[in-house]
Design an enzyme around this catalytic site. Sequence first.
Site, PDB file in Angstrom:
ATOM      1  N   TYR A 138       0.827  -1.213   0.000  1.00 18.73           N
ATOM      2  CA  TYR A 138       0.000   0.000   0.000  1.00 18.73           C
ATOM      3  C   TYR A 138       0.862   1.264   0.000  1.00 18.73           C
ATOM      4  CZ  TYR A 138      -4.758  -1.771   0.752  1.00 18.73           C
ATOM      5  OH  TYR A 138      -5.990  -2.343   0.609  1.00 18.73           O
ATOM      6  N   LYS A 188       2.735 -15.362   2.651  1.00 24.43           N
ATOM      7  CA  LYS A 188       2.917 -16.080   1.376  1.00 24.43           C
ATOM      8  C   LYS A 188       4.407 -16.344   1.244  1.00 24.43           C
ATOM      9  CE  LYS A 188       1.375 -17.711  -2.579  1.00 24.43           C
ATOM     10  NZ  LYS A 188       0.489 -18.900  -2.665  1.00 24.43           N
ATOM     11  N   ASP A 220      -3.446 -18.183   0.620  1.00 24.33           N
ATOM     12  CA  ASP A 220      -4.466 -18.843  -0.212  1.00 24.33           C
ATOM     13  C   ASP A 220      -5.218 -19.894   0.607  1.00 24.33           C
ATOM     14  OD1 ASP A 220      -2.085 -20.269  -0.108  1.00 24.33           O
ATOM     15  OD2 ASP A 220      -2.113 -20.905  -2.208  1.00 24.33           O
ATOM     16  N   ASP A 244      -6.597  -6.696   4.078  1.00 26.62           N
ATOM     17  CA  ASP A 244      -7.707  -6.028   3.387  1.00 26.62           C
ATOM     18  C   ASP A 244      -8.656  -7.066   2.814  1.00 26.62           C
ATOM     19  OD1 ASP A 244      -9.182  -3.951   2.070  1.00 26.62           O
ATOM     20  OD2 ASP A 244      -8.143  -4.485   0.206  1.00 26.62           O
ATOM     21  N   ASP A 248     -12.543  -8.601   4.472  1.00 29.43           N
ATOM     22  CA  ASP A 248     -13.837  -8.548   3.770  1.00 29.43           C
ATOM     23  C   ASP A 248     -14.467  -9.937   3.733  1.00 29.43           C
ATOM     24  OD1 ASP A 248     -13.753  -5.829   3.188  1.00 29.43           O
ATOM     25  OD2 ASP A 248     -14.316  -6.123   1.085  1.00 29.43           O
TER      26      ASP A 248
HETATM   27  C1  IPM Z   1     -10.517  -0.898   3.812  1.00 30.38           C
HETATM   28  C2  IPM Z   1     -10.706  -0.306   2.442  1.00 30.38           C
HETATM   29  C3  IPM Z   1      -9.525   0.595   2.134  1.00 30.38           C
HETATM   30  C4  IPM Z   1      -8.275  -0.264   2.135  1.00 30.38           C
HETATM   31  C5  IPM Z   1      -9.653   1.374   0.817  1.00 30.38           C
HETATM   32  C6  IPM Z   1     -10.932   2.163   0.756  1.00 30.38           C
HETATM   33  C7  IPM Z   1      -8.470   2.262   0.590  1.00 30.38           C
HETATM   34  O1  IPM Z   1     -10.883  -1.315   1.501  1.00 30.38           O
HETATM   35  O2  IPM Z   1     -10.441  -0.119   4.786  1.00 30.38           O
HETATM   36  O3  IPM Z   1     -10.445  -2.117   3.921  1.00 30.38           O
HETATM   37  O4  IPM Z   1      -7.964  -0.908   1.129  1.00 30.38           O
HETATM   38  O5  IPM Z   1      -7.596  -0.287   3.159  1.00 30.38           O
HETATM   39 MG    MG Z   2     -11.007  -3.246   2.315  1.00 33.26          MG
END
Ligand code: IPM
Ligand code: MG
Length: 353
Positions: A138, A188, A220, A244, A248
């Site tokens: 990042y 990884k 993975d 990240d 999710d």
């Molecule tokens: C998160 C989001 C952010 C990230 C984006 C919006 C930059 O996906 O907070 O997980 O990738 O960190």
């Molecule tokens: Mg995210």
Amino acid sequence: MKICVLPGDGIGPEITAQAVRVLDALRREGLVLEMEEALLGGCAVDAGGDPYPEATRRLARAADAVLLGAVGGPKWDALPREQRPERGLLGIRKDLGLFANLRPAVVYPELANASTLKPEVVGGLDLLIVRELTGDIYFGQPRGIEVRGGERVGFNTMVYSESEIRRIARVAFEAARKRQRRVCSVDKMNVLEATQLWRDVVTEVAVEYPDVELSHMLVDNAAMQLVRDPKQFDVMVTGNMFGDILSDEAAMLTGSIGMLPSASLDENGKGLFEPCHGSAPDIAGRGQANPLATILSAAMMLRYSLGQPGAAQRVEAAVKRVLASGLRTADIHEPGTTRVGTVEMGDAVLAAL
Ligand code: IPM
Ligand code: MG
């Protein structure tokens, strides 16, 4: 205690307003806090071209904690990278040194059917993802898109120093001590040197925590294990990009990303608190969004940055009571429950409080 409130974009202002009402109620009962709003993300770009403006920077730096709604939306997608709302979010994380991102994935018994996975796979899930937030690909240099040998080439750098790995590993081990004392580190290392170092350093840090069990998993496989048997995990620690993605995935195990809060902490416990979900531009302004993740983020703020565990627990208990009473926003609505909007959900939490 000073709180910097950043409503942001999309549903951000609607959901943040409900969390602010909860904090206001606690203030009326004697909790000493001041809240001041500022702009971050697309709204800040619209106002002055900068997603993380100087005025916001000053307020955020001076505050004891930051409460954030959500940033971003299609309206700003075509802008140059430096002016995108996401840049504001990455900017404030880096500026405040918020390296430790805590993302719990908890399945509420009332919502076990909301998951796309079988209730027996996710029922009772209580997982904490500890994501490193200010390093990795990042922020790594060099990065860019340039022409090489007559064609465009895009490149980024995955980079971690051992001090960065060590401090996030400590956060994970400390968190595990308050839970089931198990840490799974995700990397990884079979392909990437940066994550070989990650594994080596996490293993070194583990020596300081003999009471916590450490395991390692390739990313993975971790993605697969999260949907196969998520309850095998207690604390999962990983780098910025893997975190990240996996967070999710973990959020969706719970059936509603609209329920999940998060904390991003610096070395001294100052933090930024925000829901795990995004700005949901498709439902913005309709009064339908689920404010519970933001209200629960305010609870995390009370616990982690403001030293008010009692108040935090009361807010969390209020949310549980509201769910138990059968109220649901659209994202978690199912037959037999009562569908309500954003403000009514806020009203119910306040009443339960
Ligand atoms: C998160 C989001 C952010 C990230 C984006 C919006 C930059 O996906 O907070 O997980 O990738 O960190
Ligand atoms: Mg995210």
